[in-house]
Enzyme design. Structure first.
Site, PDB file in Angstrom:
ATOM      1  N   ASP A 156      -3.077  -5.900  -7.297  1.00  0.00           N
ATOM      2  CA  ASP A 156      -3.223  -5.614  -8.732  1.00  0.00           C
ATOM      3  C   ASP A 156      -3.009  -6.822  -9.620  1.00  0.00           C
ATOM      4  O   ASP A 156      -3.415  -6.832 -10.769  1.00  0.00           O
ATOM      5  CB  ASP A 156      -2.107  -4.636  -9.154  1.00  0.00           C
TER       6      ASP A 156
HETATM    7  C1  BGC Z   1       0.244  -0.566  -6.344  1.00  0.00           C
HETATM    8  C2  BGC Z   1      -0.870  -0.811  -5.369  1.00  0.00           C
HETATM    9  C3  BGC Z   1      -1.165  -2.270  -5.263  1.00  0.00           C
HETATM   10  C4  BGC Z   1       0.088  -3.060  -4.964  1.00  0.00           C
HETATM   11  C5  BGC Z   1      -0.141  -4.545  -4.938  1.00  0.00           C
HETATM   12  C6  BGC Z   1       1.431  -1.419  -6.004  1.00  0.00           C
HETATM   13  O1  BGC Z   1       2.381  -1.284  -6.995  1.00  0.00           O
HETATM   14  O2  BGC Z   1       0.581   0.790  -6.304  1.00  0.00           O
HETATM   15  O3  BGC Z   1      -2.006  -0.121  -5.777  1.00  0.00           O
HETATM   16  O4  BGC Z   1      -2.099  -2.457  -4.244  1.00  0.00           O
HETATM   17  O5  BGC Z   1       1.069  -2.765  -5.936  1.00  0.00           O
HETATM   18  O6  BGC Z   1      -0.428  -5.073  -6.171  1.00  0.00           O
END
Ligand code: BGC
Length: 814
Positions: free
Chosen positions: A483
């Site tokens: 993200d």
């Molecule tokens: C989110 C995921 C994401 C991960 C890495 C998590 O907090 O729920 O969707 O892939 O962070 O960024």
């Protein structure tokens, strides 16, 4: 240092010191009603949706932590104490919190009085049941005063925390005998209420917070409790609460058992009222009757234990290592079920108001629980797929109450569509039920736009095909799995979110992680096409072309690049000053086996071992960023060593473990698994800080101020992926289309282990022997004594019990 111990026979973690480094929590409920409960009985509960149907309040980020819960106060003379130690924090003569599977039990003893509080949500019931026993072990008669306490949330957990010009005036309650009702907003647009009952006559009650606690007191010393008398207050606005007051007289040796029920009821529009202004209480009474005696409560607890027996029986290992066994047999599958229920929405970190069920997250979670609840997994897949758009892209999340997608935490994450192929193929491999592909599923929840599920998968596949960048690699969009790698964002405004702010659309940032994902799940898609006799040539060409693009444009010499940025420059390359190497593309490209023949996988994984591995696990990137990089976005905002910037993001460690098993390096895979597996970290609980029975999202990495410190436990894709890594790739029992594929990849010095696996209605008792000291390779496979070619145990029909013997060896049984 430890704060408790595992009791594997009882399937409990027993906390013996209430001062854990953080609240250590548990989840109650498996269907529609849920509660979170800490080791001091703190926490909250809700119906279906932690945002829209919150029953009780909780104070996030409070000082001290963990404030608000189901509190029982026992007043014995001048001493006031709680079975779970908090909130009064009176020193107990004995304290124990036993977190079990969907229940928590608190045992407190003070001055010869022993109390035992068991909290759980019975199957099929929308309520928490609290069984409280109080026993007089002293040799004098005890005249105790008992007060219960819960604070109502005004349903919508978000406005409950914000809209005080309204909130302070709307609270409404009713009191009827021993039942305290919460009916705020019931007379207008709500058709639900909550109640809190006890199965005994009460001496008094309170429903107004200030009356009970007092303006200048706290949960630790409510005025009513300190004075030993409730006020019989009826709340009108302000903050409605529910507190029962009971006198408990106990002769020496005598025990009193009480049952409290904290529940939720919905009424039909035309059945809302008993009489004008008086709610229809029939639903509450029905639930209360179900638990009117301790015997009925114990029967419901036994049902819950049976439920977990059945779920956990699907996979049981005897590896010879008790820590491994307790993770695989109990805690990891348990955590997977919690992520199934909550996705990333409700924990002691996630307030339940920001995030619902994630498209990316829930599809991945599914691979951790599909073997336990295949029917429910199917429904979950259909719900998720219904939030997809016609072009194959998807809402990033949907609200559990409405099942409607929303863009509250952003959109255009270009990895999203492909995860649907992962979950659907996992479902079919587990169940053999290909008919799911024929289910009619809408787009964007609009029934006028619907196709079969298979077409959804085709659009998922084509979404990547239609969004390729200049190197033939997938465009990243807002971000991929990570993200925080926001290559099109360029945010300079601290008040905007990296996930929701407007992105540049003219860039050509590409992701090597999605490239690997496309190859891996693209092949799965092709396999599904063959199940349906669909010509696969075109799809195969796309996958082959992607493999080529990765080899030509995605290889940096010793590892896979991570991405190309907005300007077309390399991300995750030796050329870069910081962030030279990232874990995600090493994970996905090696799981997909890209360039394996040429040695690329081996090299990439060696680079991981050399540059990313540390004592506590594998960090996400290295060197961590020390400055904000405008064109990389949020990843570079975190201090070095934390979260997506050089933290051990446990979710992606299993990708490397699986990559290692694909090239046969079982010692490494198992070693990586042990570094982050919570049971293996129990002895360093004072450093790790989070619960030793469930995975955390992140452990601070080698560049952090305090490496090894974990954060954000429970709701993380770490649960599902570690489950897959250990159960399918290391222990090697892998559901596949045609049967159970047995393909272990273990440490060379393992001699023998057994796994009992229930699969498509039958039970397979598998013994794996390793007389030759290898990591991988099935030399001989015997199914019910018959020599079987290859390494697939065929589906042998329902109900049987089958003995499977596997001999590992270098020469394989091809
Ligand atoms: C989110 C995921 C994401 C991960 C890495 C998590 O907090 O729920 O969707 O892939 O962070 O960024």
């Amino acid at each position: 240092m430890k704060y408790g111990r595992f009791d594997d026979n009882a399937r409990e973690y027993v906390i013996e010191d209430p001062r854990t480094p953080h609240p250590w929590i548990n989840y109650l409920g498996n269907e529609e009603f849920f509660g979170l409960v800490s080791n001091t009985a703190g926490g909250y509960c809700f119906y279906k949706d932690a945002k829209f149907r919150r029953l009780t309040r909780y104070r996030y980020n409070n000082v001290p932590m963990d404030v608000g819960g189901r509190y029982y106060y026992i007043k014995d003379g001048e001493t006031v104490w709680n079975p779970g130690w908090k909130p009064s924090q009176t020193e107990l003569d004995h304290y124990e919190c036993r977190h079990g599977l969907s229940y928590s039990r608190f045992i407190g003893e003070k001055d010869g009085v022993k109390s035992e509080l068991t909290c759980f949500v019975p199957l099929g019931v929308n309520a928490e049941v609290h069984k409280l026993s109080i026993e007089n072990n002293s040799d004098i008669k005890k005249s105790l005063q008992l007060f219960s306490f819960a604070e109502w949330c005004l349903w919508n957990a978000q406005t409950d925390m914000e809209n005080f010009q309204r909130n302070l005036s709307i609270g409404e309650v009713e009191v009827d005998g021993s039942v305290l009702y919460h009916k705020t907003e019931y007379k207008e647009r709500r058709n639900h209420y909550a109640f809190y009952s006890v199965n005994a006559p009460i001496s008094g009650f309170d429903t107004d917070r200030e009356a009970f606690i007092g303006m200048y007191n706290g949960f630790e010393n409510p005025q009513a409790v300190m004075e030993g008398a409730s006020r019989n207050s009826v709340a009108h606005g302000w903050s409605p609460v529910a507190s029962h007051y009971l006198d408990v007289e106990l002769e020496p040796g005598e025990t009193r058992e009480l049952v409290f029920v904290l529940g939720y009821v919905e009424n039909a529009e035309d059945a809302k009222w008993e009489s004008k202004g008086v709610i229809n209480k029939a639903g509450a009474k029905r639930i209360i009757r179900k638990f009117e005696t301790v015997e009925k409560v114990d029967a419901a607890l036994a049902d819950l234990a049976d439920y977990w027996d059945r779920l956990l029986a699907t996979y049981q290992v005897n590896s010879g290592d008790e820590k491994t066994d307790r993770m695989v047999n109990i805690w990891n599958p348990y955590q997977c079920m919690v992520t199934f229920n909550m996705s990333r929405s409700a924990s002691f970190f996630e307030s339940g108001i920001g995030r619902g069920m994630g498209f990316r997250d829930s599809n991945q979670d599914l691979i951790g629980f599909v073997h336990q609840v295949p029917e429910r997994a199917k429904q979950r897949i259909l719900d998720i797929a219904a939030t997809q758009f016609e072009d194959g892209s998807a809402y990033h999340q949907y609200q559990p109450l409405t099942k409607r997608g929303n863009a509250d935490i952003g959109a255009n994450f270009n990895d999203d569509p492909l995860w649907l192929i992962l979950s659907v193929s996992a479902y079919i491999k587990e169940t053999g039920d290909g008919s799911i592909l024929d289910e009619t599923v809408p787009y964007d929840n609009d029934d006028s736009k619907a196709t079969d599920l298979f077409e959804h998968l085709t659009r998922s596949f084509n979404f990547t095909v239609n969004h390729l960048g200049p190197h033939g690699l997938p465009l990243i969009g807002r971000a991929d799995w990570n993200d925080c790698l926001n290559l099109n964002c360029f945010s300079k405004d601290p008040n905007e979110s990296f996930q929701t702010t407007e992105n540049q659309t003219d860039g050509s940032a590409e992701s090597l992680m999605i490239a690997g994902e496309f190859v891996l799940y693209g092949r799965e898609y092709i396999r599904l096409c063959t199940l349906r006799d669909i010509d696969t040539a075109a799809a195969q060409q796309h996958v082959d072309a992607m493999v080529e693009s990765v080899k030509v444009h995605g290889w940096d010499g010793d590892w896979f690049l991570r991405a190309y940025d907005y300007y077309g420059r390399k991300v995750g390359s030796e050329e870069n000053e910081e962030g030279k190497i990232f874990i995600e593309s090493q994970g996905f490209c090696t799981m997909a086996g890209i360039g394996r023949e040429e040695g690329l996988c081996e090299k990439a994984l060696d680079s991981v071992a050399e540059r990313l591995l540390c004592e506590h696990g594998i960090v996400l990137n290295n060197p961590a960023f020390t400055e904000y990089v405008l064109e990389y976005g949020e990843i570079s905002t975190y201090p070095a060593g934390y979260k997506e910037n050089g933290g051990i993001f446990c979710h992606n460690n299993p990708w490397i473990m699986i990559g290692e098993t694909k090239i046969g390096r079982g010692d490494r895979a198992y070693d990586y698994w042990k570094r982050i597996a919570p049971a293996h970290r129990e002895e360093i609980s004072e450093l790790h800080r989070m619960e030793p029975y469930v995975y955390s999202q992140m452990i601070a990495g080698k560049d952090a101020f305090r490496p090894g410190e974990a954060k954000n436990s429970w709701l993380t894709g770490t649960a599902a992926w570690n489950w897959v890594a250990i159960s399918q790739y290391i222990l090697g029992i892998h559901p596949d289309y045609d049967g159970l594929r047995i393909d272990p990849c273990i440490p060379k010095d393992w001699k023998e282990y057994t796994v009992t696996r229930r699969f498509r209605g039958a039970e397979y008792r598998i013994t794996v022997k390793n007389p030759n000291g290898v990591s991988k390779g099935v030399f001989m496979l015997l199914v019910d004594g018959d020599l079987t070619k290859g390494n697939i145990v065929p589906v042998l029909g329902e109900h049987g019990v089958h003995e499977v013997e596997v001999i590992l060896g270098e020469k394989t049984n091809g």
